[in-house]
Design a protein around this motif. Structure first.
Motif, PDB file in Angstrom:
ATOM      1  N   ILE A 195      86.692  34.496  53.213  1.00 46.92           N
ATOM      2  CA  ILE A 195      87.162  34.525  51.830  1.00 46.92           C
ATOM      3  C   ILE A 195      86.715  33.263  51.087  1.00 46.92           C
ATOM      4  O   ILE A 195      86.219  33.335  49.964  1.00 46.92           O
ATOM      5  N   VAL A 196      86.862  32.104  51.732  1.00 43.65           N
ATOM      6  CA  VAL A 196      86.423  30.846  51.112  1.00 43.65           C
ATOM      7  C   VAL A 196      84.914  30.867  50.908  1.00 43.65           C
ATOM      8  O   VAL A 196      84.406  30.431  49.865  1.00 43.65           O
ATOM      9  N   SER A 254      82.876  33.502  50.455  1.00 42.03           N
ATOM     10  CA  SER A 254      82.483  34.390  49.360  1.00 42.03           C
ATOM     11  C   SER A 254      82.899  33.823  48.003  1.00 42.03           C
ATOM     12  O   SER A 254      82.180  33.982  47.017  1.00 42.03           O
ATOM     13  N   THR A 255      84.031  33.132  47.946  1.00 38.36           N
ATOM     14  CA  THR A 255      84.453  32.509  46.689  1.00 38.36           C
ATOM     15  C   THR A 255      83.515  31.367  46.314  1.00 38.36           C
ATOM     16  O   THR A 255      83.113  31.233  45.148  1.00 38.36           O
ATOM     17  N   THR A 256      83.157  30.544  47.281  1.00 37.95           N
ATOM     18  CA  THR A 256      82.276  29.412  47.030  1.00 37.95           C
ATOM     19  C   THR A 256      80.893  29.874  46.590  1.00 37.95           C
ATOM     20  O   THR A 256      80.263  29.245  45.736  1.00 37.95           O
ATOM     21  N   ARG A 275      80.147  32.440  44.830  1.00 39.06           N
ATOM     22  CA  ARG A 275      80.174  32.991  43.483  1.00 39.06           C
ATOM     23  C   ARG A 275      80.287  31.926  42.392  1.00 39.06           C
ATOM     24  O   ARG A 275      80.117  32.219  41.223  1.00 39.06           O
ATOM     25  N   VAL A 276      80.583  30.694  42.760  1.00 40.18           N
ATOM     26  CA  VAL A 276      80.700  29.605  41.791  1.00 40.18           C
ATOM     27  C   VAL A 276      79.301  29.081  41.476  1.00 40.18           C
ATOM     28  O   VAL A 276      78.477  28.907  42.372  1.00 40.18           O
ATOM     29  N   TYR A 324      79.279  21.965  41.057  1.00 40.02           N
ATOM     30  CA  TYR A 324      79.419  21.021  42.163  1.00 40.02           C
ATOM     31  C   TYR A 324      78.743  19.686  41.871  1.00 40.02           C
ATOM     32  O   TYR A 324      78.986  18.710  42.557  1.00 40.02           O
TER      33      TYR A 324
END
Length: 94
Positions: free
Chosen positions: A7-8, A10-12, A14-15, A20
């Motif tokens: 989950i982390v 896939s979220t990362t 998409r950013v 960053y």
């Protein structure tokens, strides 16, 4: 735990990567990691170590976040100084 990692991940992904590179994010992450590394020294000893945060069934080791944060910090620093990387005086002198 593997599901949480996915989950982390896939979220990362998409950013937008330019987020960053923002100094506010980098310095905030450095401060949070530094505070966590100092705070872990005051945690109660468990199984003979003090290197972990124990939050219910989850164990967190702040040094893993420190590795990631320092990698991002170093990449941003090198990117900002890219024009002087090949200068021998810059490379050898502080």
């Amino acid at each position: 735990m593997a599901v949480l990692g996915l989950i982390v991940l896939s979220t990362t992904m998409r950013v937008d990567y330019r987020i960053y590179r923002q100094p506010a994010l980098i310095w905030s992450a450095l401060i949070v990691v530094f505070v966590a590394l100092v705070a872990v020294l005051f945690m109660p000893e468990r199984n003979g170590t003090q290197r972990w945060f124990f939050i219910g069934p989850i164990n967190i080791q702040p040094s893993e976040f420190a590795k990631l944060t320092l990698t991002i910090f170093t990449a941003a620093l090198l990117e900002r100084r890219m024009h002087r990387v090949n200068d021998i005086r810059y490379a050898l002198l502080p």
